[in-house]
Design a protein around this motif. Structure first.
Motif, PDB file in Angstrom:
ATOM      1  N   LEU A 160      24.921-101.727 -70.364  1.00 53.76           N
ATOM      2  CA  LEU A 160      23.460-101.450 -70.659  1.00 53.76           C
ATOM      3  C   LEU A 160      23.517-101.577 -72.108  1.00 53.76           C
ATOM      4  O   LEU A 160      22.302-102.028 -72.516  1.00 53.76           O
ATOM      5  N   GLN A 161      24.323-100.686 -72.783  1.00 54.99           N
ATOM      6  CA  GLN A 161      24.019-100.798 -74.357  1.00 54.99           C
ATOM      7  C   GLN A 161      24.179-102.041 -74.788  1.00 54.99           C
ATOM      8  O   GLN A 161      23.230-102.708 -75.897  1.00 54.99           O
ATOM      9  N   TYR A 162      25.093-103.217 -74.410  1.00 49.94           N
ATOM     10  CA  TYR A 162      25.064-104.437 -74.616  1.00 49.94           C
ATOM     11  C   TYR A 162      23.666-105.110 -74.360  1.00 49.94           C
ATOM     12  O   TYR A 162      23.123-105.951 -75.315  1.00 49.94           O
ATOM     13  N   ASN A 163      23.066-105.102 -73.256  1.00 52.04           N
ATOM     14  CA  ASN A 163      21.818-105.459 -72.946  1.00 52.04           C
ATOM     15  C   ASN A 163      20.968-105.204 -74.061  1.00 52.04           C
ATOM     16  O   ASN A 163      20.006-105.909 -74.399  1.00 52.04           O
ATOM     17  N   ARG A 164      20.785-103.869 -74.336  1.00 48.60           N
ATOM     18  CA  ARG A 164      19.988-103.318 -75.324  1.00 48.60           C
ATOM     19  C   ARG A 164      19.924-103.784 -76.692  1.00 48.60           C
ATOM     20  O   ARG A 164      19.081-104.302 -77.295  1.00 48.60           O
ATOM     21  N   GLN A 165      21.405-103.993 -77.044  1.00 50.55           N
ATOM     22  CA  GLN A 165      21.429-104.578 -78.314  1.00 50.55           C
ATOM     23  C   GLN A 165      21.283-105.877 -78.734  1.00 50.55           C
ATOM     24  O   GLN A 165      20.601-106.295 -79.670  1.00 50.55           O
ATOM     25  N   SER A 166      21.567-106.633 -77.513  1.00 48.07           N
ATOM     26  CA  SER A 166      21.360-108.251 -77.734  1.00 48.07           C
ATOM     27  C   SER A 166      19.991-108.600 -77.129  1.00 48.07           C
ATOM     28  O   SER A 166      19.641-110.032 -77.081  1.00 48.07           O
ATOM     29  N   GLY A 167      19.076-107.765 -76.663  1.00 46.61           N
ATOM     30  CA  GLY A 167      17.902-108.062 -76.528  1.00 46.61           C
ATOM     31  C   GLY A 167      17.533-109.107 -75.201  1.00 46.61           C
ATOM     32  O   GLY A 167      16.955-110.146 -75.218  1.00 46.61           O
ATOM     33  N   VAL A 168      18.247-108.452 -74.283  1.00 49.51           N
ATOM     34  CA  VAL A 168      18.287-109.276 -72.936  1.00 49.51           C
ATOM     35  C   VAL A 168      16.713-109.721 -72.584  1.00 49.51           C
ATOM     36  O   VAL A 168      15.890-108.962 -72.658  1.00 49.51           O
ATOM     37  N   ALA A 190      19.157-106.774 -65.137  1.00 51.71           N
ATOM     38  CA  ALA A 190      19.045-108.287 -64.412  1.00 51.71           C
ATOM     39  C   ALA A 190      20.232-109.136 -65.002  1.00 51.71           C
ATOM     40  O   ALA A 190      20.501-110.127 -64.565  1.00 51.71           O
ATOM     41  N   GLN A 191      21.091-108.345 -65.827  1.00 53.63           N
ATOM     42  CA  GLN A 191      22.133-109.264 -66.325  1.00 53.63           C
ATOM     43  C   GLN A 191      23.572-108.196 -66.688  1.00 53.63           C
ATOM     44  O   GLN A 191      23.094-107.178 -67.297  1.00 53.63           O
ATOM     45  N   ALA A 192      24.428-108.787 -66.240  1.00 54.87           N
ATOM     46  CA  ALA A 192      25.780-107.967 -66.699  1.00 54.87           C
ATOM     47  C   ALA A 192      27.060-108.925 -67.272  1.00 54.87           C
ATOM     48  O   ALA A 192      27.149-109.974 -66.561  1.00 54.87           O
ATOM     49  N   VAL A 193      27.318-108.735 -68.391  1.00 56.37           N
ATOM     50  CA  VAL A 193      28.398-109.422 -69.336  1.00 56.37           C
ATOM     51  C   VAL A 193      29.790-108.550 -69.043  1.00 56.37           C
ATOM     52  O   VAL A 193      29.540-107.391 -69.361  1.00 56.37           O
ATOM     53  N   THR A 194      30.784-109.189 -68.803  1.00 55.30           N
ATOM     54  CA  THR A 194      32.030-108.711 -68.639  1.00 55.30           C
ATOM     55  C   THR A 194      32.912-109.168 -69.619  1.00 55.30           C
ATOM     56  O   THR A 194      32.988-110.479 -69.702  1.00 55.30           O
ATOM     57  N   PHE A 195      33.492-108.588 -70.408  1.00 52.52           N
ATOM     58  CA  PHE A 195      34.347-108.908 -71.636  1.00 52.52           C
ATOM     59  C   PHE A 195      35.919-108.648 -71.241  1.00 52.52           C
ATOM     60  O   PHE A 195      36.198-107.818 -70.496  1.00 52.52           O
ATOM     61  N   LEU A 248      34.228-113.078 -70.295  1.00 52.33           N
ATOM     62  CA  LEU A 248      34.972-113.218 -68.974  1.00 52.33           C
ATOM     63  C   LEU A 248      33.852-114.090 -68.080  1.00 52.33           C
ATOM     64  O   LEU A 248      34.148-115.066 -67.801  1.00 52.33           O
ATOM     65  N   HIS A 249      33.030-113.483 -67.911  1.00 55.19           N
ATOM     66  CA  HIS A 249      31.715-114.054 -67.152  1.00 55.19           C
ATOM     67  C   HIS A 249      30.400-113.022 -67.413  1.00 55.19           C
ATOM     68  O   HIS A 249      30.352-111.871 -67.783  1.00 55.19           O
ATOM     69  N   LYS A 250      29.390-113.914 -67.015  1.00 52.85           N
ATOM     70  CA  LYS A 250      28.020-113.264 -67.245  1.00 52.85           C
ATOM     71  C   LYS A 250      27.552-113.244 -65.705  1.00 52.85           C
ATOM     72  O   LYS A 250      27.338-114.536 -65.006  1.00 52.85           O
ATOM     73  N   VAL A 251      26.764-112.160 -65.015  1.00 52.33           N
ATOM     74  CA  VAL A 251      25.948-112.614 -64.064  1.00 52.33           C
ATOM     75  C   VAL A 251      24.422-112.366 -64.336  1.00 52.33           C
ATOM     76  O   VAL A 251      24.222-111.182 -65.059  1.00 52.33           O
ATOM     77  N   ASP A 252      23.647-113.011 -63.697  1.00 48.47           N
ATOM     78  CA  ASP A 252      22.314-113.002 -63.800  1.00 48.47           C
ATOM     79  C   ASP A 252      21.852-112.743 -62.485  1.00 48.47           C
ATOM     80  O   ASP A 252      22.187-113.489 -61.666  1.00 48.47           O
ATOM     81  N   LEU A 253      21.032-111.732 -62.196  1.00 52.25           N
ATOM     82  CA  LEU A 253      20.176-111.569 -61.066  1.00 52.25           C
ATOM     83  C   LEU A 253      18.895-112.657 -61.140  1.00 52.25           C
ATOM     84  O   LEU A 253      17.850-112.448 -61.807  1.00 52.25           O
ATOM     85  N   ALA A 254      19.162-113.738 -60.285  1.00 54.49           N
ATOM     86  CA  ALA A 254      18.318-114.611 -60.274  1.00 54.49           C
ATOM     87  C   ALA A 254      16.893-114.744 -59.457  1.00 54.49           C
ATOM     88  O   ALA A 254      15.974-115.440 -59.597  1.00 54.49           O
ATOM     89  N   GLY A 255      17.045-113.619 -58.693  1.00 54.66           N
ATOM     90  CA  GLY A 255      15.820-113.342 -57.793  1.00 54.66           C
ATOM     91  C   GLY A 255      16.176-112.852 -56.492  1.00 54.66           C
ATOM     92  O   GLY A 255      17.278-112.607 -56.068  1.00 54.66           O
ATOM     93  N   TYR A 256      15.552-112.984 -55.488  1.00 60.92           N
ATOM     94  CA  TYR A 256      15.691-112.773 -54.101  1.00 60.92           C
ATOM     95  C   TYR A 256      14.775-113.459 -53.335  1.00 60.92           C
ATOM     96  O   TYR A 256      13.744-113.964 -53.550  1.00 60.92           O
ATOM     97  N   GLN A 257      14.967-113.683 -52.027  1.00 60.23           N
ATOM     98  CA  GLN A 257      14.155-113.861 -50.873  1.00 60.23           C
ATOM     99  C   GLN A 257      14.035-112.836 -50.048  1.00 60.23           C
ATOM    100  O   GLN A 257      15.005-112.029 -49.799  1.00 60.23           O
TER     101      GLN A 257
END
Length: 185
Positions: free
Chosen positions: A176-184, A48-53, A64-73
């Motif tokens: 994915l590794q960054y998300n796992r290490q940072s405890g998203v 649900a989160q992607a960080v680009t460095f 550079l930016h962080k994207v969060d999947l905020a939900g859907y309709q």
């Protein structure tokens, strides 16, 4: 002036005759039957989160930016031999310190996956989204993609309520590794 007794009896008799007809009509409801629930759409927190460095660094100052999947309709329509599901995913994009003071732009990908369809190519589809911040001072913005329409086959009368559909960001192995290490969260 009151009605004559004969006229009152005729009215009561007509009303009594009309009751069974009206009662029979009550079984003919004009309301449609409630359709079965839509298939379940799930968002896994790890995707649900992607960080680009920028560069090799992984410090917050390199973001550079962080994207969060905020939900859907979404909504679905049951047809005789299929269910048509429309999803509109929503995202929050945050500008990072490495983006500088200029107008930042970028892109990301997200997926819609149906594990029970695996190994068919219909099991997962990836979509791309581009974004551009409107001005240098906007630190965060919402982005919505065009609707994604899924046509899901079914047998007549079958409910697809238990079918699981996953929505997530298409991550690189490093993300994915960054998300796992940072405890998203």
């Amino acid at each position: 002036m009151s009605a004559s007794p004969a006229r009152t009896v005729r009215r009561l008799a007509c009303a009594a005759l009309a009751l069974p007809v009206l009662a029979a009509c009550s079984g003919l409801s004009l309301e449609k039957e409630t359709p079965p629930p839509c298939p379940q759409v799930r968002i896994d927190r790890m995707t649900a989160q992607a960080v680009t460095f920028q560069g090799e660094g992984r410090d917050i100052t390199d973001m550079l930016h962080k994207v969060d999947l905020a939900g859907y309709q979404g909504d679905c329509v049951y047809e005789e031999d299929q269910v048509v599901l429309a999803l509109v995913p929503g995202f929050t994009v945050e500008k990072g310190p490495a983006a500088g003071n200029g107008t930042a732009d970028g892109s990301f990908q997200y997926f819609v996956a149906i594990p029970s369809y695996y190994p068919s190519p219909a099991a997962k589809e990836v979509f791309g989204v581009t974004f551009q911040f409107p001005d240098p001072v906007t630190p965060r913005m919402r982005v919505a993609d065009a609707p994604v329409t899924l046509t899901l086959p079914r047998r007549p009368g079958e409910s697809l309520e238990g079918l699981e559909i996953y929505l997530g960001l298409q991550l690189t192995p490093e993300q994915l590794q960054y998300n796992r290490q940072s405890g998203v969260r």
